[in-house]
Design an enzyme around this catalytic site. Structure first.
Site, PDB file in Angstrom:
ATOM      1  N   GLY A  13     -22.935 -51.819 -58.221  1.00  0.00           N
ATOM      2  CA  GLY A  13     -22.111 -50.993 -57.327  1.00  0.00           C
ATOM      3  C   GLY A  13     -20.789 -50.608 -57.969  1.00  0.00           C
ATOM      4  N   ALA A  16     -21.144 -46.157 -61.720  1.00  0.00           N
ATOM      5  CA  ALA A  16     -22.504 -45.682 -62.001  1.00  0.00           C
ATOM      6  C   ALA A  16     -23.408 -45.874 -60.788  1.00  0.00           C
ATOM      7  CB  ALA A  16     -23.080 -46.419 -63.206  1.00  0.00           C
ATOM      8  N   LYS A  78      -6.086 -33.096 -63.733  1.00  0.00           N
ATOM      9  CA  LYS A  78      -6.052 -33.227 -65.192  1.00  0.00           C
ATOM     10  C   LYS A  78      -6.388 -31.872 -65.820  1.00  0.00           C
ATOM     11  CE  LYS A  78      -8.502 -35.479 -68.968  1.00  0.00           C
ATOM     12  NZ  LYS A  78      -9.604 -36.378 -69.334  1.00  0.00           N
ATOM     13  N   VAL A 183     -28.176 -61.036 -58.319  1.00  0.00           N
ATOM     14  CA  VAL A 183     -29.567 -61.160 -58.755  1.00  0.00           C
ATOM     15  C   VAL A 183     -29.686 -62.376 -59.676  1.00  0.00           C
ATOM     16  CG1 VAL A 183     -31.413 -60.068 -60.097  1.00  0.00           C
ATOM     17  CG2 VAL A 183     -30.002 -58.685 -58.558  1.00  0.00           C
ATOM     18  N   LEU A 331     -22.724 -48.002 -68.029  1.00  0.00           N
ATOM     19  CA  LEU A 331     -22.449 -48.843 -69.205  1.00  0.00           C
ATOM     20  C   LEU A 331     -23.705 -49.513 -69.739  1.00  0.00           C
ATOM     21  CD1 LEU A 331     -19.102 -50.452 -67.960  1.00  0.00           C
ATOM     22  CD2 LEU A 331     -19.376 -48.568 -69.583  1.00  0.00           C
ATOM     23  N   GLU A 340     -12.502 -39.073 -74.865  1.00  0.00           N
ATOM     24  CA  GLU A 340     -12.651 -37.757 -74.237  1.00  0.00           C
ATOM     25  C   GLU A 340     -13.147 -37.904 -72.793  1.00  0.00           C
ATOM     26  OE1 GLU A 340     -11.883 -34.720 -74.903  1.00  0.00           O
ATOM     27  OE2 GLU A 340     -11.243 -34.788 -76.993  1.00  0.00           O
ATOM     28  N   ILE A 344     -18.088 -41.109 -67.257  1.00  0.00           N
ATOM     29  CA  ILE A 344     -18.465 -40.781 -65.871  1.00  0.00           C
ATOM     30  C   ILE A 344     -19.337 -39.524 -65.879  1.00  0.00           C
ATOM     31  CG2 ILE A 344     -17.583 -40.107 -63.586  1.00  0.00           C
ATOM     32  CD1 ILE A 344     -15.182 -42.008 -64.171  1.00  0.00           C
TER      33      ILE A 344
END
Ligand SMILES: Cc1cc2nc3c(=O)[nH]c(=O)nc-3n(C[C@H](O)[C@H](O)[C@H](O)COP(=O)(O)OP(=O)(O)OC[C@H]3O[C@@H](n4cnc5c(N)ncnc54)[C@H](O)[C@@H]3O)c2cc1C
Length: 495
Positions: A13, A16, A78, A183, A331, A340, A344
Site C-alpha cells: 500500500g 505503487a 513543478k 504476509v 520498487l 529525473e 512514479i
C-alpha cells in the site's frame, strides 16, 4: 494459465499499490475484484515526491479535482528541475518541461540558434523557454492560450504519504477492498508455481488469480518467491544509497525541484506547501552514512523536522517484470535513482500497460512476452537519460566525477551523443519518455555543443534570423508580467 482472471490481489500500500488499485479499478471496473493488502507494521519507503507531467493524465483519468488534489497532498507545481553544479561547480541549467523557441517545419529550433551563435553560450537556450523563465522568477499560472508556443507543461511535487492516503480513499469508494496485515507465507500451485494465495500472520488467506507485487524493494512475490533475478546497472549508475529528511517550509515556494551535485552524489530539494523534502543520493564508497547525513544536514536551507533516514538501493531492473501470475510494479520491479523523478511515472505506465494487455481470459506466453519487452525498453531508455547527466561532466574535484566521465556507456546512449555532437541531430526513440527538448536541454546543459547545424537553418537571411529570434524571445517573455508568484497561485487556487 488459461483460467479467467476475476480477482486481482495487490500486495503493498505504498505509492505503487494505491496507484495500481485506483487505476485498475477505474479502468477495468466490475470486470475484476481488487483487493489490496498492506502492512502497518512494515510501512512504506516514504519518499518519492517529485513527478513529471504524465501524472496529470493519471489524475485526469481518475477524475481527480486538481485543486482538491493539491490541497490534500500539500502539493505544489513543478515546471522544471534545476541542475546545479552538474557540469561543473557554480554552473547551473534547467531541464524544463517546456520547449525552447517554437516548432519549425522539419528543422528543430536549436539549429537556428546554433547558426546565430547562441548555442555556445550555455545560458541562452532558456531565454526562449517560458517554463524556464517562469521557474526563474518563481511564478506560475494556468495559462490558457491558443498559441502552443505559450504552453507551460507542468507536473507536481507532493507528500507521498498523503498522496497514497488520498488514492486509498478514492479506491475504497470505487470498491477496492483493503486488508491490513503482514504476509507471512506465500502459497504456490505445486504444478506450475503460480501463486494461489497469501497467508497473513494471523492465518487469514488472501486468494487471487493475478498478483501485483507492490511490496517495495523486497519484492516478496517476484523475487523472494519466484526468484526472477535482477539485472544490475550499478556499474553505470554508481549511487547506491540515499538519506532523506524533511525540513521546515521556505517563505517562498519554488516551482521547480533543485538537484545539486556534490563530490560523491547529489542532493534534492522539493518544495511542498507545508514542508520541504530533502535528500542526498550518494555512492557509499565515497561517503559513509554519517558523512552523507552530515553533508545533507549541513546543506539544508531550513530546520530539519524529521530524523534522517538512510535507504539502500541497487540500480537495475527485474529480468522479467511479469513472471507466471505476478507483475512487479514500483520498487519491486527495479530502481532508477530519482534524478529525473521517473519512478512514479514508471508505476503509472506499468499499470496502463497491464490494463492494455489484461489477461481476462487467462495468461498466455505472448502477452507476458510483450509486457516484458515494453517494460525493458522503457527502463533502458530512462536509464540512458540518467546516465547522460553523470557521464557528460567537466568536474575535476573528485574521482567520482572523473570515473563517471571515463566509464563506457551503453551503445544506445553513445550513439545519441555522437549524433548530437556532430551537427545537433536529435531523434526521439519510439516510446521514449523524454522528448527531443529534454535531451537537448541536458546535453547542452552538461556541456555538449554541436560542432555544426543542419543546413535547413540557412533557409532565411541573417537579418530574418535575428528578427525571428527577437520576436520569439519577446513572445515568450510577454506573459510573465501577468503571471502571479507560485505562492499567490497556490493561495488563490487551493484556498
Ligand atoms: C531515495 C528515493 C527517492 C525517491 N524520489 C522519487 C521522486 O522524487 N519521484 C518519483 O517518482 N519517485 C521517487 N522515488 C521512488 C518512489 O519512492 C517509489 O517509486 C514509490 O514510493 C513506490 O514505492 P512502492 O510502493 O513500490 O514501495 P513501498 O513504499 O516500499 O511500499 C511497499 C508496501 O508493501 C507493503 N509490504 C511489504 N511487505 C509486506 C508484507 N510481507 N505483508 C504486507 N505488506 C507488505 C508495505 O507495507 C508497503 O505498504 C524515490 C525512491 C527513493 C528510494
Amino acid at each position: 494459465m488459461q483460467q479467467p482472471i476475476k480477482k486481482l490481489v495487490i500486495l503493498g500500500g505504498g505509492t505503487a499499490g494505491w496507484i495500481s488499485a485506483a487505476l485498475t479499478k477505474k479502468l477495468l471496473g466490475a470486470a475484476i475484484d481488487v483487493e489490496l493488502v498492506e502492512s502497518n507494521e512494515i510501512g512504506t519507503v516514504g519518499v518519492g515526491e517529485a513527478t513529471i507531467p504524465g501524472i496529470k493524465i493519471l489524475n485526469d483519468v481518475l477524475g481527480l479535482n486538481e485543486a482538491e488534489f493539491l490541497r490534500e497532498t500539500q502539493g505544489t507545481i513543478k515546471l522544471a528541475i534545476k541542475f546545479e553544479n552538474w557540469k561543473n561547480k557554480k554552473h547551473s541549467y534547467y531541464h524544463s518541461f517546456g520547449t525552447a523557441g517554437k516548432s519549425m517545419a522539419f528543422c528543430h529550433f536549436h539549429h537556428f540558434l546554433k547558426r546565430a551563435g547562441e548555442l555556445e553560450d550555455d545560458t541562452k537556450l532558456w531565454n526562449y523557454d517560458l517554463n524556464a523563465l517562469a521557474a526563474e522568477e518563481g511564478k506560475y499560472a494556468h495559462i490558457r492560450h491558443k498559441d502552443p508556443i505559450l504552453e507551460m507543461p507542468y507536473a507536481y511535487h507532493f507528500d507521498a504519504g498523503l498522496y497514497a492516503q488520498y488514492l486509498r480513499k478514492f479506491s475504497e469508494k470505487m470498491g477496492v477492498k483493503r486488508t491490513e496485515g503482514t504476509v507471512a507465507s506465500v502459497h504456490q500451485d505445486q504444478q506450475n508455481g503460480y501463486i494461489k494465495s497469501l497467508e497473513l500472520k494471523d492465518g487469514r488467506l488472501i486468494e487471487g488469480d493475478l498478483f501485483l507485487d507492490c511490496s517495495g524493494f523486497r519484492g516478496l512475490l517476484i523475487q523472494q518467491t519466484l526468484q526472477t533475478g535482477y539485472e544490475d546497472w550499478s556499474h553505470w549508475l554508481r549511487c547506491d544509497r540515499a538519506v532523506a529528511v524533511a525540513s521546515e517550509r521556505f517563505e517562498k515556494t519554488l516551482p521547480y525541484t533543485r538537484s545539486i551535485a556534490h563530490k560523491g552524489g547529489w542532493q534534492w530539494r522539493i518544495p511542498l506547501q507545508h514542508r520541504n523534502g530533502n535528500g542526498l543520493v550518494y555512492n557509499s564508497a565515497y561517503y559513509s552514512d554519517d558523512e552523507a547525513t552530515n553533508l545533507l544536514l549541513g546543506n539544508l536551507d531550513s530546520k530539519a523536522i524529521t530524523d534522517p533516514k538512510v535507504i539502500k538501493f541497487q540500480t537495475g531492473r527485474r529480468y522479467q517484470q511479469w513472471h507466471k501470475n505476478v507483475i512487479a510494479v514500483g520498487l519491486s520491479s527495479g530502481f532508477l535513482e530519482p534524478l529525473e523523478s521517473t519512478s512514479i511515472h514508471l508505476i503509472q505506465s506499468a499499470v496502463v500497460r497491464l490494463v492494455h494487455l489484461f489477461p481476462h481470459h487467462g495468461i498466455n506466453a505472448s502477452t507476458v512476452a510483450e509486457y516484458n519487452k515494453q517494460s525493458k525498453l522503457e527502463f533502458e531508455q530512462v536509464r540512458d537519460f540518467i546516465i547522460l547527466h553523470y557521464h557528460v561532466n567537466q568536474r575535476t574535484d573528485s574521482l567520482f566525477w572523473q570515473e563517471m566521465r571515463d566509464m563506457a556507456i551503453p551503445d544506445t546512449l553513445a550513439h545519441k551523443i555522437e549524433l548530437f555532437k556532430q551537427d545537433g541531430r536529435l531523434f526521439r526513440d519510439q516510446n521514449d519518455l523524454f522528448t527531443e527538448s529534454s535531451w537537448l536541454q541536458v546535453m547542452l546543459g552538461q556541456g555538449i555543443v554541436p560542432a555544426s547545424y543542419h543546413p535547413m537553418a540557412n533557409t532565411m537571411s541573417a537579418e530574418q534570423l535575428q528578427a525571428m529570434l527577437k520576436k520569439i524571445k519577446a513572445i515568450k517573455r510577454e506573459p510573465l508580467s501577468a503571471i502571479p508568484s507560485h505562492d499567490e497561485f497556490l493561495k488563490r487556487y487551493c484556498g
